[in-house]
Motif scaffolding. Structure first.
Motif, PDB file in Angstrom:
ATOM      1  N   ARG A  10      -4.228 -60.947 113.334  1.00 21.55           N
ATOM      2  CA  ARG A  10      -3.229 -61.867 113.088  1.00 21.55           C
ATOM      3  C   ARG A  10      -2.236 -61.778 114.373  1.00 21.55           C
ATOM      4  O   ARG A  10      -2.000 -60.493 114.594  1.00 21.55           O
ATOM      5  N   TYR A  17       2.235 -64.502 125.897  1.00 16.06           N
ATOM      6  CA  TYR A  17       3.369 -64.218 125.480  1.00 16.06           C
ATOM      7  C   TYR A  17       4.070 -63.161 126.321  1.00 16.06           C
ATOM      8  O   TYR A  17       3.345 -62.156 126.827  1.00 16.06           O
ATOM      9  N   VAL A  52       1.593 -63.366 115.010  1.00 14.77           N
ATOM     10  CA  VAL A  52       2.505 -64.146 114.571  1.00 14.77           C
ATOM     11  C   VAL A  52       3.771 -63.630 114.908  1.00 14.77           C
ATOM     12  O   VAL A  52       4.312 -62.280 114.693  1.00 14.77           O
ATOM     13  N   LYS A  53       4.611 -64.397 115.849  1.00 14.92           N
ATOM     14  CA  LYS A  53       6.060 -64.144 116.131  1.00 14.92           C
ATOM     15  C   LYS A  53       6.275 -62.732 116.772  1.00 14.92           C
ATOM     16  O   LYS A  53       6.959 -61.873 116.426  1.00 14.92           O
ATOM     17  N   GLY A  54       5.226 -62.549 117.732  1.00 12.75           N
ATOM     18  CA  GLY A  54       5.009 -61.290 118.464  1.00 12.75           C
ATOM     19  C   GLY A  54       4.671 -59.947 117.888  1.00 12.75           C
ATOM     20  O   GLY A  54       4.721 -58.944 118.502  1.00 12.75           O
ATOM     21  N   VAL A  55       4.027 -60.002 116.847  1.00 15.23           N
ATOM     22  CA  VAL A  55       3.469 -59.190 116.023  1.00 15.23           C
ATOM     23  C   VAL A  55       1.812 -59.202 115.926  1.00 15.23           C
ATOM     24  O   VAL A  55       1.507 -60.434 115.274  1.00 15.23           O
ATOM     25  N   GLU A  84       7.971 -61.136 126.152  1.00 17.47           N
ATOM     26  CA  GLU A  84       9.521 -61.171 125.528  1.00 17.47           C
ATOM     27  C   GLU A  84      10.284 -60.080 126.185  1.00 17.47           C
ATOM     28  O   GLU A  84      11.270 -59.788 125.645  1.00 17.47           O
ATOM     29  N   ASP A  95      -2.550 -66.988 122.774  1.00 16.17           N
ATOM     30  CA  ASP A  95      -1.308 -66.485 122.520  1.00 16.17           C
ATOM     31  C   ASP A  95      -0.917 -65.381 122.822  1.00 16.17           C
ATOM     32  O   ASP A  95       0.285 -65.178 123.652  1.00 16.17           O
ATOM     33  N   VAL A  98       4.678 -57.176 122.775  1.00 13.98           N
ATOM     34  CA  VAL A  98       3.982 -57.393 121.628  1.00 13.98           C
ATOM     35  C   VAL A  98       4.023 -56.142 120.746  1.00 13.98           C
ATOM     36  O   VAL A  98       3.780 -55.055 121.231  1.00 13.98           O
ATOM     37  N   THR A  99       4.351 -56.355 119.421  1.00 12.72           N
ATOM     38  CA  THR A  99       4.411 -55.107 118.494  1.00 12.72           C
ATOM     39  C   THR A  99       2.753 -55.148 118.041  1.00 12.72           C
ATOM     40  O   THR A  99       2.610 -55.953 117.288  1.00 12.72           O
TER      41      THR A  99
END
Length: 454
Positions: free
Chosen positions: A282, A385, A284-287, A387, A381, A262-263
């Motif tokens: 927020r 998560y 969104v898309k790993g951020v 990745e 989420d 996660v960023t």
């Protein structure tokens, strides 16, 4: 006769509360100015107690250092009366009407105020006049263009606004849950004292002046309980969240989230607003984007009192509680603090240490019972998560766990040391006795050892 009165006095608070249920200004805010529960208070007593001045009856006379501001409150009241055309008759009218609101005022405090009616009316009149004069002195010129000038023959020095460092501490005292007066008292006094300014057409003017003083966005709301409630209404972004039992929803701290890929970063172009908390989190898309939290001298006091307000009421948003729960999930060690500071999510505007900051985050949600679902989806989420491959995140997690263990050992040692000093070594003589006993024990063990070998 006195015995009969004492036997009936316990019923007074019940009658007061029942009699105020249909009061237009009070019916939604019975017991709105309540004492903070002990389970919240015990983690930071100072965050709920005034430092400079008392407002209302709860903390009145509880500490000698609070008496210094009483003279200034009287001077503010006198200045406000001199803005009127006839100060004496206006004061008489204010006293009569405020005394007539006794039941409604008592109901706002839960009916448990010990002051007799005339003394309570005096407190409401003095503190209400002080707050109104403070609002007028700090008001933007375009907000109250026709404000009457005060009679300045008592001197031009302002003890509050004359000291640049004084006002922030005064404003902090004015947001404490236990340091409030009912908002309808302020509005009533405003209509009597300055009827040409506070007309029915601008019924929201007192609220606007209050929000302007505290640098909060202006809002329109039908009913307000007190200053803290007004700022709460101005801050929340979503009223429709489901209320549920308080629980830690975020299962990964900031370091573990980074290890999972996660960023974390602050929301770009987020404008800092003093004493405001950014709820727009927020993922969104790993951020994970979080509005920067500026840590000031008064940040903890504000957050704790907003949480105390949310925990004391039914049917209101619990945005601050959920926000604090999310932050608590992000922080489990000083490593998380360092990470959040380095990326700009936490900004220290004061000389607070990382250790004290960690204590703040760890204890901020202790004692809370209810939260809402503001960040449930975000937490769900984030918990799921991943990745990053295990071999890449393993070193980060090992180092994090090692640091966490070291901090736990250090904290346990510190707590044991404090208990030892406080409970077992309160003075020098006990220390000497303990040292002597330890020396004697060592000598005894040595004697036994050498005797056995001999």
């Amino acid at each position: 006769m006195d015995q009969t009165q004492n036997e009936c006095s316990w019923m007074n608070s019940i009658k007061v509360t029942l009699g105020s249920l249909d009061h237009r200004e009070v019916k939604s805010f019975i017991s709105s100015i309540a004492s903070v529960s002990s389970k919240l208070r015990k983690h930071n007593e100072e965050s709920y107690s005034p430092k400079l001045l008392t407002i209302g009856p709860i903390h009145r006379g509880t500490s000698s250092h609070l008496l210094a501001m009483e003279e200034h409150k009287w001077r503010y009241m006198l200045a406000l009366l001199h803005r009127t055309q006839n100060p004496v008759s206006t004061l008489d009218e204010c006293g009569k009407i405020i005394l007539g609101l006794d039941d409604a005022v008592r109901a706002s405090y839960g009916g448990n105020i010990k002051y007799e009616p005339h003394e309570l009316a005096k407190i409401m009149l003095l503190d209400g006049s002080f707050l109104l004069e403070l609002l007028l002195r700090c008001s933007p010129q375009d907000m109250v263009p026709q404000i009457p000038n005060e009679d300045n023959h008592h001197g031009s020095f302002d003890p509050i606004l004359g000291h640049q460092e004084m006002l922030p501490f005064v404003l902090t005292d004015l947001i404490l849950l236990e340091n409030q007066i009912p908002f309808f008292v302020l509005k009533t006094l405003a209509r009597i004292l300055l009827p040409d300014v506070f007309t029915s057409q601008v019924d929201h003017l007192v609220a606007d002046l209050t929000l302007s003083l505290f640098s909060y966005p202006l809002i329109r709301c039908p009913a307000v309980a007190h200053f803290l409630h007004l700022m709460h209404l101005s801050s929340i972004i979503d009223e429709g969240q489901k209320v549920k039992q308080a629980q830690q929803e975020l299962k990964r701290c900031a370091t573990r989230l980074r290890a999972a890929g996660v960023t974390l970063r602050p929301i770009e172009n987020h404008i800092k607003q003093v004493k405001r908390f950014g709820f727009d989190i927020r993922f969104v898309k790993g951020v994970l984007e979080i509005p920067p939290l500026h840590i000031e001298e008064t940040t903890e006091v504000h957050l704790r009192n907003f949480i105390a307000w949310e925990q004391s009421r039914i049917g209101i948003s619990r945005q601050f509680t959920s926000y604090a729960m999310f932050l608590r999930g992000l922080v489990c060690s000083s490593q998380d603090i360092e990470l959040l500071i380095s990326i700009g999510v936490l900004v220290k505007d004061t000389n607070i240490s990382n250790e004290d900051l960690l204590t703040f985050f760890v204890t901020i949600t202790k004692g809370v019972d209810q939260m809402d679902s503001s960040y449930s989806k975000v937490c769900e989420d984030l918990n799921a998560y991943s990745e990053v491959k295990h071999l890449k995140k393993f070193p980060i997690l090992v180092w994090h766990c090692c640091r966490l263990c070291v901090e736990c050992v250090r904290y346990s040692c510190k707590c044991s040391y404090r208990i030892l000093i406080h409970d077992h070594i309160p003075n020098v003589w006990k220390l000497i006795g303990i040292v002597a006993a330890m020396v004697l024990l060592v000598l005894t063990i040595m004697q036994t050892y050498y005797s056995a070998r001999g």
